[in-house]
Scaffold this active site. Structure first.
Site, mmCIF file in Angstrom:
data_model
loop_
_atom_site.group_PDB
_atom_site.id
_atom_site.type_symbol
_atom_site.label_atom_id
_atom_site.label_comp_id
_atom_site.label_asym_id
_atom_site.label_seq_id
_atom_site.Cartn_x
_atom_site.Cartn_y
_atom_site.Cartn_z
ATOM 1 N N HIS A 17 0.840 -1.202 0.000
ATOM 2 C CA HIS A 17 0.000 0.000 0.000
ATOM 3 C C HIS A 17 0.878 1.257 0.000
ATOM 4 C CE1 HIS A 17 -3.154 -2.558 2.322
ATOM 5 N NE2 HIS A 17 -3.615 -2.399 1.099
ATOM 6 N N LYS A 41 -17.867 -5.647 6.882
ATOM 7 C CA LYS A 41 -16.635 -6.398 7.124
ATOM 8 C C LYS A 41 -16.277 -6.267 8.595
ATOM 9 C CE LYS A 41 -13.994 -6.177 2.776
ATOM 10 N NZ LYS A 41 -12.772 -5.630 2.160
ATOM 11 N N ARG A 90 -2.410 -6.100 -8.334
ATOM 12 C CA ARG A 90 -1.351 -7.043 -7.996
ATOM 13 C C ARG A 90 -1.215 -8.139 -9.035
ATOM 14 N NH1 ARG A 90 -3.607 -7.770 -2.112
ATOM 15 N NH2 ARG A 90 -5.381 -7.174 -3.367
ATOM 16 N N SER A 128 -3.110 -7.535 3.146
ATOM 17 C CA SER A 128 -3.345 -7.359 4.588
ATOM 18 C C SER A 128 -3.740 -8.695 5.208
ATOM 19 C CB SER A 128 -4.464 -6.336 4.817
ATOM 20 O OG SER A 128 -4.106 -5.094 4.290
HETATM 21 P P1 ADP Z 1 -9.897 -3.434 -0.307
HETATM 22 O O1 ADP Z 1 -10.603 -3.957 0.908
HETATM 23 O O2 ADP Z 1 -10.568 -2.304 -0.999
HETATM 24 O O3 ADP Z 1 -9.393 -4.487 -1.265
HETATM 25 P P2 ADP Z 1 -7.197 -3.132 0.576
HETATM 26 O O4 ADP Z 1 -6.821 -2.344 1.765
HETATM 27 O O5 ADP Z 1 -6.989 -4.607 0.622
HETATM 28 O O6 ADP Z 1 -8.668 -2.723 0.312
HETATM 29 O O7 ADP Z 1 -6.474 -2.587 -0.716
HETATM 30 C C1 ADP Z 1 -6.599 -1.262 -1.136
HETATM 31 C C2 ADP Z 1 -5.941 -1.086 -2.485
HETATM 32 O O8 ADP Z 1 -4.578 -1.412 -2.402
HETATM 33 C C3 ADP Z 1 -6.502 -1.968 -3.603
HETATM 34 O O9 ADP Z 1 -6.455 -1.222 -4.805
HETATM 35 C C4 ADP Z 1 -5.542 -3.108 -3.665
HETATM 36 O O10 ADP Z 1 -5.497 -3.702 -4.952
HETATM 37 C C5 ADP Z 1 -4.255 -2.388 -3.363
HETATM 38 N N1 ADP Z 1 -3.242 -3.272 -2.797
HETATM 39 C C6 ADP Z 1 -3.397 -4.170 -1.796
HETATM 40 N N2 ADP Z 1 -2.242 -4.815 -1.555
HETATM 41 C C7 ADP Z 1 -1.327 -4.307 -2.421
HETATM 42 C C8 ADP Z 1 0.046 -4.592 -2.707
HETATM 43 N N3 ADP Z 1 0.702 -5.544 -2.060
HETATM 44 N N4 ADP Z 1 0.654 -3.869 -3.665
HETATM 45 C C9 ADP Z 1 -0.037 -2.929 -4.334
HETATM 46 N N5 ADP Z 1 -1.330 -2.645 -4.159
HETATM 47 C C10 ADP Z 1 -1.973 -3.320 -3.209
#
Ligand code: ADP
Length: 163
Positions: A17, A41, A90, A128
């Site tokens: 992130h 969630k 990803r 996450s």
């Molecule tokens: P959501 O619940 O909306 O999926 P996340 O917090 O998991 O929220 O992810 C938010 C954003 O960050 C999404 O666009 C996701 O694709 C991106 N993201 C999550 N993990 C990574 C990573 N390892 N590298 C790049 N982008 C990521």
């Protein structure tokens, strides 16, 4: 000036992130990290904890703001006068859902466009969910999240497993 929103759950924020935040912040005038308060969630961290971790790790980034929001992303975009949404991609598995979301958002608010950033190769496996799974089995998460976040995750795991 382009004002963009990078929305997500950030439960917790990972190095993947943070990589997207830094790269997006170099591209747009102002980046709002939008932390979703989603009633459907059950996150490990409260909305305040997630916001506070993001504030800590984005401290040095002058054009990055952190805000929480609930409800529709397009409404949050209207309220904040943002017309770009940033999302990280990803793998191909992210693509279908992300495309659907981008198109739905554009239908609901044609002023809002989605910009995708390809994840850094070194973070393409990271989520996450994986971080939480490793932490619950007492694995080392220092390579996955910023130092201050690793500490908070470890404390949270102890707190949750104690109760
Ligand atoms: P959501 O619940 O909306 O999926 P996340 O917090 O998991 O929220 O992810 C938010 C954003 O960050 C999404 O666009 C996701 O694709 C991106 N993201 C999550 N993990 C990574 C990573 N390892 N590298 C790049 N982008 C990521």
């Amino acid at each position: 000036m382009i004002r963009a929103i990078y929305p997500g759950s950030f439960d917790p924020v990972t190095l993947g992130h943070l990589d997207i935040i830094k790269r997006a912040a170099q591209t747009v005038g102002e980046l709002i990290v939008g932390v979703l308060n989603n009633g459907s969630k059950t996150p490990l961290f409260t909305i305040d904890e997630r916001v506070s971790m993001l504030l800590e790790v984005t401290e040095g980034l002058s054009n990055v703001k952190v805000m929480s929001f609930s409800g529709l992303l397009v409404d949050f975009a209207r309220q904040t006068n943002a017309n770009v949404v940033v999302r990280g991609l990803r793998a191909i598995s992210d693509f279908e859902y992300e495309l659907q979301m981008a198109q739905t958002n554009r239908k609901m608010n044609p002023q809002v466009d989605t910009m995708f950033l390809a994840t850094g190769l070194e973070y393409s496996y990271l989520s996450s969910t994986i971080v939480k799974e490793v932490a619950f089995f007492h694995g080392d998460i220092h390579e996955f999240v910023p130092e201050s976040v690793a500490k908070r995750v470890q404390e949270k795991v102890l707190e949750v497993t104690r109760t």
